[in-house]
Scaffold this motif. Sequence first.
Motif, PDB file in Angstrom:
ATOM      1  N   VAL A 127       0.637  -1.139  -0.081  1.00 29.28           N
ATOM      2  CA  VAL A 127      -0.048   0.113  -0.035  1.00 29.28           C
ATOM      3  C   VAL A 127       1.017   1.217   0.112  1.00 29.28           C
ATOM      4  O   VAL A 127       0.372   2.261   0.523  1.00 29.28           O
ATOM      5  N   GLY A 128       2.048   1.055  -0.368  1.00 29.78           N
ATOM      6  CA  GLY A 128       3.046   2.360  -0.486  1.00 29.78           C
ATOM      7  C   GLY A 128       3.717   2.820   0.618  1.00 29.78           C
ATOM      8  O   GLY A 128       4.138   3.997   0.778  1.00 29.78           O
ATOM      9  N   LEU A 129       3.553   2.251   1.732  1.00 31.15           N
ATOM     10  CA  LEU A 129       4.287   2.661   3.054  1.00 31.15           C
ATOM     11  C   LEU A 129       5.847   1.954   3.063  1.00 31.15           C
ATOM     12  O   LEU A 129       6.025   0.848   3.702  1.00 31.15           O
ATOM     13  N   GLU A 130       6.668   2.604   2.296  1.00 30.56           N
ATOM     14  CA  GLU A 130       8.017   2.008   2.348  1.00 30.56           C
ATOM     15  C   GLU A 130       8.919   2.290   3.370  1.00 30.56           C
ATOM     16  O   GLU A 130       9.925   1.785   3.504  1.00 30.56           O
ATOM     17  N   PHE A 131       8.823   3.604   3.971  1.00 31.58           N
ATOM     18  CA  PHE A 131       9.864   4.014   5.031  1.00 31.58           C
ATOM     19  C   PHE A 131       9.445   3.427   6.138  1.00 31.58           C
ATOM     20  O   PHE A 131       8.093   3.370   6.841  1.00 31.58           O
ATOM     21  N   HIS A 132      10.037   2.724   6.938  1.00 29.54           N
ATOM     22  CA  HIS A 132       9.992   1.950   8.479  1.00 29.54           C
ATOM     23  C   HIS A 132      11.179   2.540   9.041  1.00 29.54           C
ATOM     24  O   HIS A 132      12.450   2.382   8.719  1.00 29.54           O
ATOM     25  N   HIS A 173      10.140   5.260  22.708  1.00 36.44           N
ATOM     26  CA  HIS A 173      10.548   4.434  21.453  1.00 36.44           C
ATOM     27  C   HIS A 173       9.169   4.373  20.338  1.00 36.44           C
ATOM     28  O   HIS A 173       8.265   3.730  20.817  1.00 36.44           O
ATOM     29  N   LEU A 174       9.115   4.803  19.327  1.00 34.76           N
ATOM     30  CA  LEU A 174       8.162   4.872  18.028  1.00 34.76           C
ATOM     31  C   LEU A 174       8.588   4.040  17.068  1.00 34.76           C
ATOM     32  O   LEU A 174       9.650   4.149  16.486  1.00 34.76           O
ATOM     33  N   ARG A 175       7.614   3.143  16.602  1.00 39.56           N
ATOM     34  CA  ARG A 175       7.876   2.721  15.226  1.00 39.56           C
ATOM     35  C   ARG A 175       6.889   3.237  14.392  1.00 39.56           C
ATOM     36  O   ARG A 175       6.021   3.355  14.573  1.00 39.56           O
ATOM     37  N   ILE A 176       7.693   3.705  13.173  1.00 36.49           N
ATOM     38  CA  ILE A 176       7.020   4.455  12.462  1.00 36.49           C
ATOM     39  C   ILE A 176       7.065   4.075  11.055  1.00 36.49           C
ATOM     40  O   ILE A 176       7.995   3.392  10.492  1.00 36.49           O
ATOM     41  N   ARG A 177       5.784   3.996  10.364  1.00 29.64           N
ATOM     42  CA  ARG A 177       5.752   3.644   8.855  1.00 29.64           C
ATOM     43  C   ARG A 177       5.043   4.797   8.051  1.00 29.64           C
ATOM     44  O   ARG A 177       4.039   5.412   8.463  1.00 29.64           O
ATOM     45  N   CYS A 178       5.567   5.294   7.000  1.00 32.62           N
ATOM     46  CA  CYS A 178       4.995   6.213   6.379  1.00 32.62           C
ATOM     47  C   CYS A 178       5.595   6.078   4.733  1.00 32.62           C
ATOM     48  O   CYS A 178       6.324   5.037   4.238  1.00 32.62           O
ATOM     49  N   ARG A 179       5.001   6.767   3.653  1.00 33.12           N
ATOM     50  CA  ARG A 179       5.354   6.600   2.328  1.00 33.12           C
ATOM     51  C   ARG A 179       7.030   6.578   1.919  1.00 33.12           C
ATOM     52  O   ARG A 179       7.344   5.745   1.500  1.00 33.12           O
ATOM     53  N   ASP A 180       7.475   7.843   2.534  1.00 33.54           N
ATOM     54  CA  ASP A 180       8.816   7.683   1.956  1.00 33.54           C
ATOM     55  C   ASP A 180       9.657   8.748   2.965  1.00 33.54           C
ATOM     56  O   ASP A 180       9.036   9.176   3.653  1.00 33.54           O
ATOM     57  N   LEU A 181      10.870   9.014   2.451  1.00 31.05           N
ATOM     58  CA  LEU A 181      11.591   9.973   3.372  1.00 31.05           C
ATOM     59  C   LEU A 181      11.088  11.313   3.517  1.00 31.05           C
ATOM     60  O   LEU A 181      11.028  12.184   4.533  1.00 31.05           O
ATOM     61  N   ALA A 182      10.395  11.990   2.292  1.00 33.68           N
ATOM     62  CA  ALA A 182       9.732  12.990   2.444  1.00 33.68           C
ATOM     63  C   ALA A 182       8.699  13.073   3.379  1.00 33.68           C
ATOM     64  O   ALA A 182       8.478  14.034   4.368  1.00 33.68           O
ATOM     65  N   ALA A 183       8.046  12.295   3.427  1.00 30.33           N
ATOM     66  CA  ALA A 183       6.758  12.088   4.311  1.00 30.33           C
ATOM     67  C   ALA A 183       7.345  12.002   5.840  1.00 30.33           C
ATOM     68  O   ALA A 183       6.800  12.680   6.551  1.00 30.33           O
ATOM     69  N   TYR A 184       8.556  11.191   6.133  1.00 25.08           N
ATOM     70  CA  TYR A 184       8.925  11.186   7.250  1.00 25.08           C
ATOM     71  C   TYR A 184       9.573  12.699   7.815  1.00 25.08           C
ATOM     72  O   TYR A 184       9.442  12.998   8.909  1.00 25.08           O
ATOM     73  N   ASN A 185      10.053  13.343   6.735  1.00 23.76           N
ATOM     74  CA  ASN A 185      10.574  14.511   7.093  1.00 23.76           C
ATOM     75  C   ASN A 185       9.602  15.379   7.553  1.00 23.76           C
ATOM     76  O   ASN A 185       9.623  16.502   8.540  1.00 23.76           O
ATOM     77  N   ALA A 186       8.455  15.497   6.897  1.00 25.37           N
ATOM     78  CA  ALA A 186       7.263  16.262   7.153  1.00 25.37           C
ATOM     79  C   ALA A 186       6.587  15.970   8.388  1.00 25.37           C
ATOM     80  O   ALA A 186       6.147  16.799   9.388  1.00 25.37           O
ATOM     81  N   PHE A 187       6.860  14.503   8.849  1.00 20.56           N
ATOM     82  CA  PHE A 187       6.383  14.120  10.141  1.00 20.56           C
ATOM     83  C   PHE A 187       7.197  14.874  11.228  1.00 20.56           C
ATOM     84  O   PHE A 187       7.026  15.374  12.179  1.00 20.56           O
ATOM     85  N   LEU A 188       8.624  14.719  10.779  1.00 15.10           N
ATOM     86  CA  LEU A 188       9.458  15.303  11.975  1.00 15.10           C
ATOM     87  C   LEU A 188       9.289  17.031  12.045  1.00 15.10           C
ATOM     88  O   LEU A 188       9.216  17.469  13.197  1.00 15.10           O
ATOM     89  N   GLU A 189       9.329  17.957  10.918  1.00 16.64           N
ATOM     90  CA  GLU A 189       9.144  18.988  10.995  1.00 16.64           C
ATOM     91  C   GLU A 189       7.888  19.631  11.484  1.00 16.64           C
ATOM     92  O   GLU A 189       7.951  20.453  12.196  1.00 16.64           O
TER      93      GLU A 189
END
Length: 156
Positions: free
Chosen positions: A65-70, A111-127
Amino acid sequence: MAEKIEIQQVDRQLLNALQEDGRISNQDLAERAAMSASACWRRVKALEEGGVIERYTALVNPEAVGLEFHAMVHVVLSRHQAGHVENFIQAVMTRPEVLDCFATTGDSDYHLRIRCRDLAAYNAFLEEFMFSLEGVSTVKTNLILRQLKHETRLVV
């Protein structure tokens, strides 16, 4: 949650079968446990009401389902003020990227386990989220290169 129930051998059989196939019919489940369908239904209902069975769900393949970033994210709070801790927990609970959140001992508070689309989505989550939370001092990310084991079934 209702009162705690004593787990018997028949309950273990039911729980193991339901963990293997949550869509099993009550009739098939009863046959596996060598009991009547009505007794099986009552026992499963008691396990649900007793909080042993929390919920039923489908396991989805994240990559399909496109959640490549882990990643595993280690969070340290600057001060352990009750407000910061409560706000952090409430905020994390609302984020769909956060699959698991553990309060732990050691160098990190959470400690959090994160799944999202890609690195850009993770950066948005952080920022947009993580760095805006009051009381968050340090956030360290460990990318998960590959998952060697993922199990949802408990040994009961």
